[in-house]
Design a protein around this motif. Structure first.
Motif, PDB file in Angstrom:
ATOM      1  N   ALA A  12      70.227  52.696  95.442  1.00 54.01           N
ATOM      2  CA  ALA A  12      69.922  53.328  94.157  1.00 54.01           C
ATOM      3  C   ALA A  12      68.505  53.023  93.729  1.00 54.01           C
ATOM      4  O   ALA A  12      67.805  53.867  93.171  1.00 54.01           O
ATOM      5  CB  ALA A  12      70.923  52.842  93.088  1.00 54.01           C
ATOM      6  N   LEU A  13      68.061  51.789  93.993  1.00 58.17           N
ATOM      7  CA  LEU A  13      66.690  51.419  93.637  1.00 58.17           C
ATOM      8  C   LEU A  13      65.686  52.210  94.456  1.00 58.17           C
ATOM      9  O   LEU A  13      64.602  52.551  93.974  1.00 58.17           O
ATOM     10  CB  LEU A  13      66.478  49.915  93.844  1.00 58.17           C
ATOM     11  CG  LEU A  13      67.144  49.014  92.810  1.00 58.17           C
ATOM     12  CD1 LEU A  13      66.934  47.553  93.183  1.00 58.17           C
ATOM     13  CD2 LEU A  13      66.586  49.292  91.415  1.00 58.17           C
ATOM     14  N   VAL A  14      66.028  52.513  95.674  1.00 56.61           N
ATOM     15  CA  VAL A  14      65.143  53.332  96.506  1.00 56.61           C
ATOM     16  C   VAL A  14      64.966  54.700  95.862  1.00 56.61           C
ATOM     17  O   VAL A  14      63.867  55.247  95.813  1.00 56.61           O
ATOM     18  CB  VAL A  14      65.712  53.469  97.931  1.00 56.61           C
ATOM     19  CG1 VAL A  14      64.938  54.539  98.697  1.00 56.61           C
ATOM     20  CG2 VAL A  14      65.627  52.142  98.663  1.00 56.61           C
ATOM     21  N   SER A  15      66.064  55.261  95.341  1.00 55.65           N
ATOM     22  CA  SER A  15      65.972  56.571  94.708  1.00 55.65           C
ATOM     23  C   SER A  15      65.148  56.499  93.441  1.00 55.65           C
ATOM     24  O   SER A  15      64.395  57.416  93.121  1.00 55.65           O
ATOM     25  CB  SER A  15      67.375  57.110  94.401  1.00 55.65           C
ATOM     26  OG  SER A  15      68.046  56.285  93.466  1.00 55.65           O
ATOM     27  N   LEU A  16      65.275  55.415  92.682  1.00 55.51           N
ATOM     28  CA  LEU A  16      64.459  55.244  91.487  1.00 55.51           C
ATOM     29  C   LEU A  16      62.997  55.127  91.855  1.00 55.51           C
ATOM     30  O   LEU A  16      62.124  55.690  91.218  1.00 55.51           O
ATOM     31  CB  LEU A  16      64.886  53.972  90.724  1.00 55.51           C
ATOM     32  CG  LEU A  16      65.953  54.101  89.646  1.00 55.51           C
ATOM     33  CD1 LEU A  16      66.182  52.742  89.009  1.00 55.51           C
ATOM     34  CD2 LEU A  16      65.564  55.121  88.591  1.00 55.51           C
ATOM     35  N   ASN A  17      62.720  54.374  92.902  1.00 56.07           N
ATOM     36  CA  ASN A  17      61.351  54.140  93.323  1.00 56.07           C
ATOM     37  C   ASN A  17      60.666  55.427  93.742  1.00 56.07           C
ATOM     38  O   ASN A  17      59.448  55.559  93.681  1.00 56.07           O
ATOM     39  CB  ASN A  17      61.316  53.133  94.477  1.00 56.07           C
ATOM     40  CG  ASN A  17      59.922  52.626  94.756  1.00 56.07           C
ATOM     41  OD1 ASN A  17      59.185  52.307  93.830  1.00 56.07           O
ATOM     42  ND2 ASN A  17      59.554  52.549  96.014  1.00 56.07           N
ATOM     43  N   GLY A  18      61.443  56.402  94.156  1.00 57.34           N
ATOM     44  CA  GLY A  18      60.870  57.667  94.575  1.00 57.34           C
ATOM     45  C   GLY A  18      60.178  58.405  93.452  1.00 57.34           C
ATOM     46  O   GLY A  18      59.339  59.280  93.685  1.00 57.34           O
ATOM     47  N   GLY A 142      74.100  48.542  87.211  1.00 54.64           N
ATOM     48  CA  GLY A 142      73.474  49.604  87.992  1.00 54.64           C
ATOM     49  C   GLY A 142      71.960  49.469  88.036  1.00 54.64           C
ATOM     50  O   GLY A 142      71.372  48.613  87.366  1.00 54.64           O
ATOM     51  N   PRO A 143      71.293  50.300  88.807  1.00 54.09           N
ATOM     52  CA  PRO A 143      69.846  50.192  88.992  1.00 54.09           C
ATOM     53  C   PRO A 143      69.036  50.467  87.737  1.00 54.09           C
ATOM     54  O   PRO A 143      67.977  49.861  87.534  1.00 54.09           O
ATOM     55  CB  PRO A 143      69.555  51.221  90.087  1.00 54.09           C
ATOM     56  CG  PRO A 143      70.678  52.207  89.989  1.00 54.09           C
ATOM     57  CD  PRO A 143      71.882  51.380  89.626  1.00 54.09           C
ATOM     58  N   GLU A 144      69.513  51.383  86.869  1.00 55.87           N
ATOM     59  CA  GLU A 144      68.752  51.700  85.657  1.00 55.87           C
ATOM     60  C   GLU A 144      68.686  50.503  84.709  1.00 55.87           C
ATOM     61  O   GLU A 144      67.608  50.112  84.247  1.00 55.87           O
ATOM     62  CB  GLU A 144      69.379  52.901  84.934  1.00 55.87           C
ATOM     63  CG  GLU A 144      69.309  54.201  85.715  1.00 55.87           C
ATOM     64  CD  GLU A 144      70.445  54.336  86.717  1.00 55.87           C
ATOM     65  OE1 GLU A 144      70.414  55.280  87.528  1.00 55.87           O
ATOM     66  OE2 GLU A 144      71.372  53.497  86.690  1.00 55.87           O
ATOM     67  N   ILE A 145      69.844  49.916  84.411  1.00 56.34           N
ATOM     68  CA  ILE A 145      69.883  48.776  83.499  1.00 56.34           C
ATOM     69  C   ILE A 145      69.187  47.562  84.124  1.00 56.34           C
ATOM     70  O   ILE A 145      68.489  46.808  83.441  1.00 56.34           O
ATOM     71  CB  ILE A 145      71.332  48.422  83.118  1.00 56.34           C
ATOM     72  CG1 ILE A 145      71.983  49.599  82.374  1.00 56.34           C
ATOM     73  CG2 ILE A 145      71.369  47.166  82.260  1.00 56.34           C
ATOM     74  CD1 ILE A 145      71.332  49.967  81.063  1.00 56.34           C
ATOM     75  N   SER A 146      69.346  47.377  85.428  1.00 56.73           N
ATOM     76  CA  SER A 146      68.684  46.264  86.113  1.00 56.73           C
ATOM     77  C   SER A 146      67.168  46.369  85.994  1.00 56.73           C
ATOM     78  O   SER A 146      66.473  45.389  85.701  1.00 56.73           O
ATOM     79  CB  SER A 146      69.094  46.216  87.587  1.00 56.73           C
ATOM     80  OG  SER A 146      70.477  45.965  87.726  1.00 56.73           O
ATOM     81  N   ALA A 147      66.638  47.572  86.221  1.00 55.96           N
ATOM     82  CA  ALA A 147      65.196  47.775  86.160  1.00 55.96           C
ATOM     83  C   ALA A 147      64.670  47.634  84.731  1.00 55.96           C
ATOM     84  O   ALA A 147      63.634  46.988  84.497  1.00 55.96           O
ATOM     85  CB  ALA A 147      64.839  49.150  86.719  1.00 55.96           C
TER      86      ALA A 147
END
Length: 217
Positions: A12-18, A142-147
């Protein structure tokens, strides 16, 4: 087993990083940002961007920053009114008297009368998505809250824990000076100030899927 359990988050973080190279920030050039170099600093100073370490933590913080300033595009599944986090928490979550992240992060966990429970910072962020953005909350792990949590944590570097800092709340007088206005939230709830200058808000009330929101969920 630990490696396998982290796989979904990593993907999921990879998708965010995109989205990093495509991040679009709102124009807030008219904001009157207090000088940080004055002889008498009256509020907490968040670290400068150049201080962010070039490692895995720094990468997650940058993902959180990108999501914070470009929320409606990078997390469309969770935003129902077209706002970004930075529309209410001005200057990328740094501006004093605009509910800056450096003032919020050190105050959690905390009891909130609104839901009659002790909230973690992750739950507080979820509330912003649900109420301020009239959307739905991302998973707490999830990745959103983590970031976003990593970004807030970094902005609060060296801030005291559990101590309310000066100019860490949302000030109506500050908003008035920035050309901002009060706006209603979800289901008619009256919120404090929505940090979107009037000239940027033109026409948003009548566009499908867009609605004014409370500033702090």
């Amino acid at each position: 087993m630990k490696f396998l359990s982290l796989a979904p988050l990593a993907l999921a973080l990879v998708s965010l990083n995109g989205y990093a190279a495509q991040t679009v920030m709102d124009d807030q050039s008219e904001l009157k940002i207090p000088a940080a170099t004055s002889a008498k600093v009256e509020y907490f100073q968040a670290p400068a961007e150049h201080e962010l370490p070039d490692n895995a933590f720094g990468k997650l913080v940058r993902q959180g920053h990108n999501l914070f300033v470009d929320t409606k595009r990078q997390a469309p599944a969770y935003v129902g009114n077209g706002l970004n986090c930075s529309n209410c928490h001005l200057d990328q979550g740094r501006l004093p008297n605009s509910a800056p992240l450096w003032g919020a992060y050190p105050m959690y966990p905390a009891y909130r009368k609104k839901n009659d429970k002790v909230n973690t910072f992750a739950e507080r962020l979820q509330g912003c998505f649900e109420f301020s953005m009239n959307g739905k909350p991302p998973a707490a792990d999830g990745p959103e809250i983590s970031a976003l949590s990593a970004y807030a944590y970094w902005l609060a570097t060296k801030a005291p824990i559990g101590v309310e800092l000066a100019r860490a709340r949302l000030s109506g007088s500050q908003a008035a000076g920035q050309g901002l206005r009060h706006c209603p939230g979800r289901a008619g709830l009256q919120g404090p100030v929505c940090g979107v200058p009037r000239r940027q808000r033109a026409g948003t009330e009548s566009r499908p899927g867009l609605r004014d929101a409370t500033a702090l969920g």
